[in-house]
Design an enzyme around this catalytic site. Structure first.
Site, mmCIF file in Angstrom:
data_model
loop_
_atom_site.group_PDB
_atom_site.id
_atom_site.type_symbol
_atom_site.label_atom_id
_atom_site.label_comp_id
_atom_site.label_asym_id
_atom_site.label_seq_id
_atom_site.Cartn_x
_atom_site.Cartn_y
_atom_site.Cartn_z
ATOM 1 N N ALA A 124 0.880 -1.174 0.000
ATOM 2 C CA ALA A 124 0.000 0.000 0.000
ATOM 3 C C ALA A 124 0.914 1.220 0.000
ATOM 4 C CB ALA A 124 -0.893 -0.016 1.230
ATOM 5 N N VAL A 125 1.380 1.562 -1.203
ATOM 6 C CA VAL A 125 2.350 2.639 -1.337
ATOM 7 C C VAL A 125 1.664 3.868 -1.950
ATOM 8 C CG1 VAL A 125 4.563 3.303 -2.389
ATOM 9 C CG2 VAL A 125 4.232 0.975 -1.554
ATOM 10 N N GLY A 126 2.024 5.048 -1.428
ATOM 11 C CA GLY A 126 1.419 6.295 -1.924
ATOM 12 C C GLY A 126 -0.079 6.292 -1.656
ATOM 13 N N TYR A 128 -2.242 4.403 -2.667
ATOM 14 C CA TYR A 128 -2.861 3.071 -2.595
ATOM 15 C C TYR A 128 -3.258 2.686 -1.166
ATOM 16 C CZ TYR A 128 -2.241 1.690 -7.475
ATOM 17 O OH TYR A 128 -2.353 1.588 -8.841
ATOM 18 N N ASP A 214 -2.385 -8.133 -4.219
ATOM 19 C CA ASP A 214 -2.501 -6.713 -4.565
ATOM 20 C C ASP A 214 -3.487 -6.084 -3.594
ATOM 21 O OD1 ASP A 214 -0.859 -6.684 -6.770
ATOM 22 O OD2 ASP A 214 -2.333 -5.674 -8.054
ATOM 23 N N HIS A 236 -5.244 -15.339 -15.117
ATOM 24 C CA HIS A 236 -5.732 -13.987 -15.419
ATOM 25 C C HIS A 236 -7.143 -14.049 -16.022
ATOM 26 C CE1 HIS A 236 -5.719 -9.872 -16.877
ATOM 27 N NE2 HIS A 236 -4.480 -9.677 -16.431
ATOM 28 N N PRO A 237 -8.055 -13.165 -15.567
ATOM 29 C CA PRO A 237 -9.441 -13.279 -16.031
ATOM 30 C C PRO A 237 -9.681 -12.807 -17.476
ATOM 31 C CG PRO A 237 -9.195 -11.354 -14.614
ATOM 32 C CD PRO A 237 -7.883 -12.084 -14.575
ATOM 33 N N GLU A 306 4.989 -9.084 -13.225
ATOM 34 C CA GLU A 306 4.055 -10.103 -13.732
ATOM 35 C C GLU A 306 4.661 -10.871 -14.919
ATOM 36 O OE1 GLU A 306 -0.317 -9.404 -13.691
ATOM 37 O OE2 GLU A 306 -0.091 -9.456 -15.875
ATOM 38 N N ASP A 329 -11.908 -9.323 -12.210
ATOM 39 C CA ASP A 329 -11.724 -7.887 -12.403
ATOM 40 C C ASP A 329 -13.119 -7.266 -12.435
ATOM 41 O OD1 ASP A 329 -11.190 -5.332 -13.281
ATOM 42 O OD2 ASP A 329 -9.725 -5.941 -14.797
HETATM 43 C C1 GAL Z 1 -4.653 -5.946 -17.029
HETATM 44 C C2 GAL Z 1 -4.238 -5.803 -15.593
HETATM 45 C C3 GAL Z 1 -2.745 -5.644 -15.470
HETATM 46 C C4 GAL Z 1 -2.042 -6.739 -16.258
HETATM 47 C C5 GAL Z 1 -2.547 -6.753 -17.671
HETATM 48 C C6 GAL Z 1 -1.867 -7.799 -18.519
HETATM 49 O O1 GAL Z 1 -6.021 -6.262 -17.114
HETATM 50 O O2 GAL Z 1 -4.860 -4.671 -15.034
HETATM 51 O O3 GAL Z 1 -2.357 -5.686 -14.139
HETATM 52 O O4 GAL Z 1 -2.280 -7.967 -15.651
HETATM 53 O O5 GAL Z 1 -3.947 -6.969 -17.674
HETATM 54 O O6 GAL Z 1 -2.261 -7.622 -19.842
HETATM 55 MN MN MN Z 2 -3.358 -3.922 -8.770
#
Ligand code: GAL
Ligand code: MN
Length: 358
Positions: A124-126, A128, A214, A236-237, A306, A329
């Site tokens: 939790a920087v700045g 955030y 996060d 990743h979604p 990442e 997300d």
């Molecule tokens: C976004 C996400 C980022 C990264 C990116 C990869 O949706 O916000 O953190 O994961 O996808 O393309």
């Molecule tokens: Mn994030």
């Protein structure tokens, strides 16, 4: 000889006669004593019998509870897969956790008695720090409930901690001071190094597992010990239906995070990863080294840490994968039929407002 004995008996009789009353009293005393002894013995025997019976019946009650519980949990049927709409195991035989693939009661029963502590890092920087309150409040409701959790909040603003979050029993929060970074990318880049150092310096002494999360996220539903494993990452979604050639991996050969178009299993999001301390230590150490090599040649991977996480997990296969339920997300519709519930998701934020730079 005989006469001597007679004399002695006579003397004794005389003595007895003389002290007749005292002797009677003594006899009565002895009788009382014996009676008390018999009664005390009886009480002890009764107590022993009672406690034996009680313990037997308690054991039976306990066994009964376990048995009832076992009867309640649904029997797994080899010929009836629980999810047929999604992949539930990787080609290297790691489970992919989706709603319906596990029984929360069975999982809890297996993990709760192990006295586990889960270290949980969050940056939790700045600005955030504003996300911390919701993050922590929702984590207290849904994250590893029933287990000991030690949050490590990495921040440059210890004064901005929310002061009205009540942590449950067995849950702790420590603050780790970090410098203020000029660019948000720097926070991402330094994360691996800071986690590695924290594991080495103190976390390794007090935890069995570690999760790195996060902060701009919120829990909506259970994220429990079903997520524990030696090396755990979440899919990743946004990219799980894409061919790997379209994953947003680092594609420049100059970066140590480079992945060719024809390689890759899944695209993992760095918003949640974790595992056993040793395994996460190795991961953060390698990523940190690669990030430093890249920096020395003036390269920053397309998605910072990442991209390095994805490179590492291609070569070091995770032992458990979390479905996108675990890293949704809020900007994405929840109408996908494979998503039965959203457990943890990125909140929608005004990037221009919370970030130091664009
Ligand atoms: C976004 C996400 C980022 C990264 C990116 C990869 O949706 O916000 O953190 O994961 O996808 O393309
Ligand atoms: Mn994030």
């Amino acid at each position: 000889m005989t006469s001597l004995r007679l004399v002695m008996v006579g003397r004794l009789l005389v003595v007895c006669n003389c002290c007749c009353n005292t002797a009677n009293e003594r006899m009565r005393g002895r009788e009382h004593f014996l009676l008390s002894l018999v009664m005390a013995g009886g009480v002890v025997i009764c107590w022993l019998v009672f406690s034996y019976c009680a313990s037997v019946s308690l054991n039976q009650v306990h066994r009964q509870v376990v048995l009832n519980h076992r009867l309640q949990s649904k029997q797994a049927q080899l010929m009836e897969p629980v999810r047929t709409d999604v992949l539930t195991v990787t080609p290297w035989l790691a489970p992919i956790v989706w709603e319906g693939t596990f029984d929360p009661q069975v999982i809890d029963e297996a993990f709760m008695s192990q006295n586990l502590t889960i270290a949980t890092t969050v940056f939790a920087v700045g600005k955030y720090t504003r996300f911390l309150q919701d993050f922590l409040e929702s984590a207290e409701k849904h994250f590893m409930v029933g287990l000991d959790v030690h949050y490590y909040v990495f921040t440059d603003r210890p004064g901005n901690m929310p002061d009205n979050v009540t942590l449950g029993v067995g849950r702790l929060l420590s603050i780790v001071r970090v410098p203020k970074f000029a660019r948000w990318q720097e926070i991402s880049l330094r994360r691996m190094e800071l986690i590695q150092t924290a594991i080495k310096d103190h976390i390794h002494r007090g935890a069995n597992y570690i999760f790195c999360l996060d902060v701009d996220m919120r829990f909506h539903s259970r994220v429990g010990p079903e997520a524990l494993g030696r090396l755990v990452a979440a899919i990743h979604p946004w990219f799980y239906t894409y061919p790997r050639s379209q994953y947003p991996y680092e594609r420049r050969t100059i970066s140590t995070a480079y992945i060719p178009l024809d390689q890759g299993d899944f695209y993992y999001q760095a918003n949640i990863f974790g595992g056993a301390l040793e395994d996460v230590y190795r991961l953060t150490k390698t990523c940190r080294e690669h990030l430093e090599v890249d920096k020395s040649v003036g390269v920053e991977a397309v998605w910072q840490e990442e991209s390095h996480l994805n490179w590492y997990l291609l070569r070091n296969k995770p032992t458990k994968l979390l479905s996108p339920e675990y890293v949704w997300d809020d900007a994405k519709e929840r109408d996908a039929k494979e998503i039965k519930l959203v457990r943890f998701s990125s909140v929608i934020k005004n990037k221009a407002e919370v970030r130091e730079n664009l």
